[in-house]
Design a protein around this motif. Structure first.
Motif, PDB file in Angstrom:
ATOM      1  N   THR A 140       0.816  -1.208   0.000  1.00 22.89           N
ATOM      2  CA  THR A 140       0.000   0.000   0.000  1.00 22.89           C
ATOM      3  C   THR A 140       0.857   1.268   0.000  1.00 22.89           C
ATOM      4  OG1 THR A 140      -0.110  -0.063   2.417  1.00 22.89           O
ATOM      5  CG2 THR A 140      -1.877  -1.149   1.207  1.00 22.89           C
ATOM      6  N   LEU A 141       2.171   1.135   0.215  1.00 23.46           N
ATOM      7  CA  LEU A 141       3.036   2.300   0.222  1.00 23.46           C
ATOM      8  C   LEU A 141       3.138   2.886  -1.186  1.00 23.46           C
ATOM      9  CD1 LEU A 141       5.974   1.104   2.501  1.00 23.46           C
ATOM     10  CD2 LEU A 141       4.249   2.812   3.054  1.00 23.46           C
ATOM     11  N   SER A 142       3.338   4.203  -1.244  1.00 20.95           N
ATOM     12  CA  SER A 142       3.475   4.858  -2.537  1.00 20.95           C
ATOM     13  C   SER A 142       4.752   4.401  -3.233  1.00 20.95           C
ATOM     14  CB  SER A 142       3.515   6.377  -2.334  1.00 20.95           C
ATOM     15  OG  SER A 142       3.827   7.026  -3.542  1.00 20.95           O
ATOM     16  N   ASN A 143       4.653   4.175  -4.539  1.00 25.84           N
ATOM     17  CA  ASN A 143       5.816   3.773  -5.318  1.00 25.84           C
ATOM     18  C   ASN A 143       6.491   4.953  -5.992  1.00 25.84           C
ATOM     19  OD1 ASN A 143       5.570   0.972  -4.808  1.00 25.84           O
ATOM     20  ND2 ASN A 143       3.938   0.827  -6.342  1.00 25.84           N
ATOM     21  N   HIS A 144       6.031   6.155  -5.714  1.00 27.10           N
ATOM     22  CA  HIS A 144       6.602   7.333  -6.352  1.00 27.10           C
ATOM     23  C   HIS A 144       7.941   7.710  -5.735  1.00 27.10           C
ATOM     24  CE1 HIS A 144       2.212   8.235  -7.335  1.00 27.10           C
ATOM     25  NE2 HIS A 144       2.808   8.079  -8.508  1.00 27.10           N
ATOM     26  N   VAL A 145       8.894   8.052  -6.589  1.00 24.80           N
ATOM     27  CA  VAL A 145      10.126   8.684  -6.142  1.00 24.80           C
ATOM     28  C   VAL A 145       9.822  10.172  -5.993  1.00 24.80           C
ATOM     29  CG1 VAL A 145      12.507   9.227  -6.730  1.00 24.80           C
ATOM     30  CG2 VAL A 145      11.560   6.996  -7.323  1.00 24.80           C
ATOM     31  N   ALA A 146       9.940  10.711  -4.803  1.00 28.38           N
ATOM     32  CA  ALA A 146       9.581  12.107  -4.538  1.00 28.38           C
ATOM     33  C   ALA A 146      10.800  13.007  -4.681  1.00 28.38           C
ATOM     34  CB  ALA A 146       8.980  12.245  -3.148  1.00 28.38           C
ATOM     35  N   ILE A 147      10.648  14.090  -5.441  1.00 34.20           N
ATOM     36  CA  ILE A 147      11.742  15.034  -5.683  1.00 34.20           C
ATOM     37  C   ILE A 147      11.221  16.454  -5.499  1.00 34.20           C
ATOM     38  CG2 ILE A 147      13.415  15.881  -7.367  1.00 34.20           C
ATOM     39  CD1 ILE A 147      13.245  13.178  -8.750  1.00 34.20           C
ATOM     40  N   GLU A 148      11.871  17.226  -4.653  1.00 34.71           N
ATOM     41  CA  GLU A 148      11.468  18.614  -4.418  1.00 34.71           C
ATOM     42  C   GLU A 148      12.098  19.529  -5.461  1.00 34.71           C
ATOM     43  OE1 GLU A 148      12.026  20.052  -0.499  1.00 34.71           O
ATOM     44  OE2 GLU A 148      10.919  18.418   0.463  1.00 34.71           O
ATOM     45  N   ILE A 149      11.288  20.397  -6.044  1.00 34.11           N
ATOM     46  CA  ILE A 149      11.730  21.384  -7.031  1.00 34.11           C
ATOM     47  C   ILE A 149      11.263  22.750  -6.539  1.00 34.11           C
ATOM     48  CG2 ILE A 149      11.559  22.184  -9.407  1.00 34.11           C
ATOM     49  CD1 ILE A 149      13.035  19.593  -9.257  1.00 34.11           C
ATOM     50  N   ASN A 150      12.201  23.600  -6.149  1.00 31.47           N
ATOM     51  CA  ASN A 150      11.822  24.848  -5.498  1.00 31.47           C
ATOM     52  C   ASN A 150      11.979  26.098  -6.362  1.00 31.47           C
ATOM     53  OD1 ASN A 150      11.282  23.523  -2.975  1.00 31.47           O
ATOM     54  ND2 ASN A 150      13.495  23.386  -2.638  1.00 31.47           N
ATOM     55  N   ASN A 151      12.657  25.981  -7.492  1.00 33.77           N
ATOM     56  CA  ASN A 151      12.986  27.200  -8.242  1.00 33.77           C
ATOM     57  C   ASN A 151      12.177  27.383  -9.523  1.00 33.77           C
ATOM     58  OD1 ASN A 151      14.225  24.949  -9.313  1.00 33.77           O
ATOM     59  ND2 ASN A 151      16.099  26.006  -9.911  1.00 33.77           N
ATOM     60  N   TYR A 152      10.990  26.779  -9.579  1.00 33.42           N
ATOM     61  CA  TYR A 152      10.118  26.934 -10.749  1.00 33.42           C
ATOM     62  C   TYR A 152       8.684  27.231 -10.322  1.00 33.42           C
ATOM     63  CZ  TYR A 152      13.760  24.875 -13.691  1.00 33.42           C
ATOM     64  OH  TYR A 152      14.943  24.625 -14.352  1.00 33.42           O
ATOM     65  N   GLN A 153       7.974  27.937 -11.184  1.00 32.23           N
ATOM     66  CA  GLN A 153       6.537  28.048 -11.029  1.00 32.23           C
ATOM     67  C   GLN A 153       5.927  26.687 -11.366  1.00 32.23           C
ATOM     68  OE1 GLN A 153       5.980  30.879  -9.356  1.00 32.23           O
ATOM     69  NE2 GLN A 153       4.641  31.898 -10.820  1.00 32.23           N
ATOM     70  N   PRO A 154       4.967  26.184 -10.583  1.00 30.36           N
ATOM     71  CA  PRO A 154       4.384  24.863 -10.853  1.00 30.36           C
ATOM     72  C   PRO A 154       3.866  24.693 -12.276  1.00 30.36           C
ATOM     73  CG  PRO A 154       3.715  25.612  -8.688  1.00 30.36           C
ATOM     74  CD  PRO A 154       4.441  26.764  -9.327  1.00 30.36           C
ATOM     75  N   ALA A 155       3.171  25.701 -12.802  1.00 28.06           N
ATOM     76  CA  ALA A 155       2.621  25.594 -14.154  1.00 28.06           C
ATOM     77  C   ALA A 155       3.725  25.486 -15.199  1.00 28.06           C
ATOM     78  CB  ALA A 155       1.728  26.795 -14.453  1.00 28.06           C
ATOM     79  N   ASP A 156       4.815  26.226 -14.990  1.00 31.28           N
ATOM     80  CA  ASP A 156       5.931  26.181 -15.938  1.00 31.28           C
ATOM     81  C   ASP A 156       6.624  24.825 -15.901  1.00 31.28           C
ATOM     82  OD1 ASP A 156       5.258  28.804 -16.334  1.00 31.28           O
ATOM     83  OD2 ASP A 156       7.020  29.634 -15.336  1.00 31.28           O
ATOM     84  N   PHE A 157       6.831  24.297 -14.704  1.00 29.37           N
ATOM     85  CA  PHE A 157       7.513  23.010 -14.593  1.00 29.37           C
ATOM     86  C   PHE A 157       6.643  21.885 -15.167  1.00 29.37           C
ATOM     87  CE2 PHE A 157       9.202  19.242 -12.450  1.00 29.37           C
ATOM     88  CZ  PHE A 157      10.556  19.412 -12.686  1.00 29.37           C
ATOM     89  N   LYS A 158       5.343  22.003 -14.993  1.00 31.71           N
ATOM     90  CA  LYS A 158       4.438  20.993 -15.556  1.00 31.71           C
ATOM     91  C   LYS A 158       4.531  20.980 -17.081  1.00 31.71           C
ATOM     92  CE  LYS A 158      -0.310  19.311 -15.288  1.00 31.71           C
ATOM     93  NZ  LYS A 158      -1.657  19.521 -14.681  1.00 31.71           N
ATOM     94  N   GLU A 159       4.627  22.155 -17.688  1.00 30.84           N
ATOM     95  CA  GLU A 159       4.794  22.229 -19.140  1.00 30.84           C
ATOM     96  C   GLU A 159       6.134  21.627 -19.561  1.00 30.84           C
ATOM     97  OE1 GLU A 159       2.924  22.913 -21.544  1.00 30.84           O
ATOM     98  OE2 GLU A 159       1.258  24.094 -20.807  1.00 30.84           O
ATOM     99  N   LEU A 160       7.159  21.853 -18.760  1.00 27.54           N
ATOM    100  CA  LEU A 160       8.477  21.285 -19.049  1.00 27.54           C
ATOM    101  C   LEU A 160       8.431  19.765 -19.037  1.00 27.54           C
ATOM    102  CD1 LEU A 160      11.592  21.745 -19.419  1.00 27.54           C
ATOM    103  CD2 LEU A 160      11.746  21.541 -16.915  1.00 27.54           C
ATOM    104  N   ILE A 161       7.787  19.196 -18.017  1.00 28.73           N
ATOM    105  CA  ILE A 161       7.669  17.741 -17.916  1.00 28.73           C
ATOM    106  C   ILE A 161       6.831  17.198 -19.071  1.00 28.73           C
ATOM    107  CG2 ILE A 161       6.720  15.864 -16.521  1.00 28.73           C
ATOM    108  CD1 ILE A 161       9.332  17.015 -15.489  1.00 28.73           C
ATOM    109  N   ASN A 162       5.825  17.937 -19.479  1.00 30.33           N
ATOM    110  CA  ASN A 162       5.003  17.528 -20.617  1.00 30.33           C
ATOM    111  C   ASN A 162       5.859  17.440 -21.892  1.00 30.33           C
ATOM    112  OD1 ASN A 162       2.133  17.176 -21.798  1.00 30.33           O
ATOM    113  ND2 ASN A 162       3.001  18.795 -23.054  1.00 30.33           N
ATOM    114  N   PHE A 163       6.751  18.405 -22.062  1.00 30.50           N
ATOM    115  CA  PHE A 163       7.630  18.383 -23.234  1.00 30.50           C
ATOM    116  C   PHE A 163       8.579  17.191 -23.191  1.00 30.50           C
ATOM    117  CE2 PHE A 163      11.800  19.343 -25.041  1.00 30.50           C
ATOM    118  CZ  PHE A 163      11.448  19.524 -26.374  1.00 30.50           C
TER     119      PHE A 163
END
Length: 241
Positions: A140-163
């Motif tokens: 039941t534990l999450s299988n996600h590798v969690a990574i903190e990203i502090n120097n981006y706007q969330p919307a901008d980083f989401k677009e980057l990951i989409n690319f």
């Protein structure tokens, strides 16, 4: 970002090698040397090695049609990263730690920087350490590798990951600075060029003020923000000169 040389491999055969060619003046490179593959498979005008002996083989097919359908593939990849349960990486972006999801294998093969970032996060993950000791109930534990990203706007980083996942992105006046910073940090040269071209064209259309406003957000957050601001000033001079 601190890089690590982990012994953990994301792929069975670690064929992902740092490119031998030098970075350009802005350090623009994916970190992978794909020139060999491209010379054999991606150039339509060249004859692939595998086809060199077609004339010598009387049983070989005389007609070949190369068909590519990438749109559905892009749509499927975009759908995958919209479903957290199908992803294995979770970025916690900004002060509010907004979750942005991705697929480890795609991120790692697209960018050496993502590769090292993921390996370092796997090393430090307390969940991965527990999962080695427990079984059954630990499912039941999450299988996600969690990574903190502090120097981006969330919307901008989401677009980057989409690319990174889909090879396409919507560049706007409001996010071009964030995408440029992401392209610089994660060595995505094609996106970096696209951001520069978009900026030049948009500034000629009278959108300089909007681009400057979004760029100021990254001046203190990201070192590439200052570089991008310098380019904007340079474009302004060329336009006025």
């Amino acid at each position: 970002m601190d890089l690590c040389n982990s012994r953990l491999n994301l792929v069975e055969n670690d064929f992902l090698k740092v490119s031998e060619f030098e970075y350009d003046n802005e350090g623009c490179s994916s970190g992978y040397d794909s020139a060999t593959e491209q010379s054999n498979f991606d150039k339509e005008s060249d004859t692939p090695i595998s086809e060199a002996s077609i004339d010598e083989d009387p049983t070989a097919e005389s007609e070949v049609m190369k068909y590519r359908s990438t749109q559905e593939l892009c749509n499927s990849l975009q759908y995958i990263i919209s479903l957290p349960d199908l992803c294995d990486v979770k970025f916690l972006v900004g002060d509010k730690r907004v979750p942005v999801y991705g697929v480890k294998a795609i991120l790692a093969t697209r960018s050496r920087m993502f590769y090292n970032l993921i390996l370092e996060a796997q090393r430090q993950s307390p969940v991965s350490k527990k999962s080695k000791k427990k079984s059954g109930k630990n499912k039941t534990l999450s299988n996600h590798v969690a990574i903190e990203i502090n120097n981006y706007q969330p919307a901008d980083f989401k677009e980057l990951i989409n690319f990174v996942h889909c090879g396409k992105v919507n560049i706007r006046n409001s996010n071009v600075a964030g995408l440029y910073c992401g392209a610089s940090e994660f060595h995505l040269p094609e996106l970096k060029i696209a951001c520069r071209d978009f900026t030049k064209r948009s500034m000629r259309n009278g959108n300089t003020a909007v681009i400057l406003k979004s760029t100021k957000i990254y001046l203190d957050r990201h070192r590439a923000g200052k570089t991008f601001m310098e380019k904007i000033r340079g474009y302004q001079k060329s336009m006025n000169g």
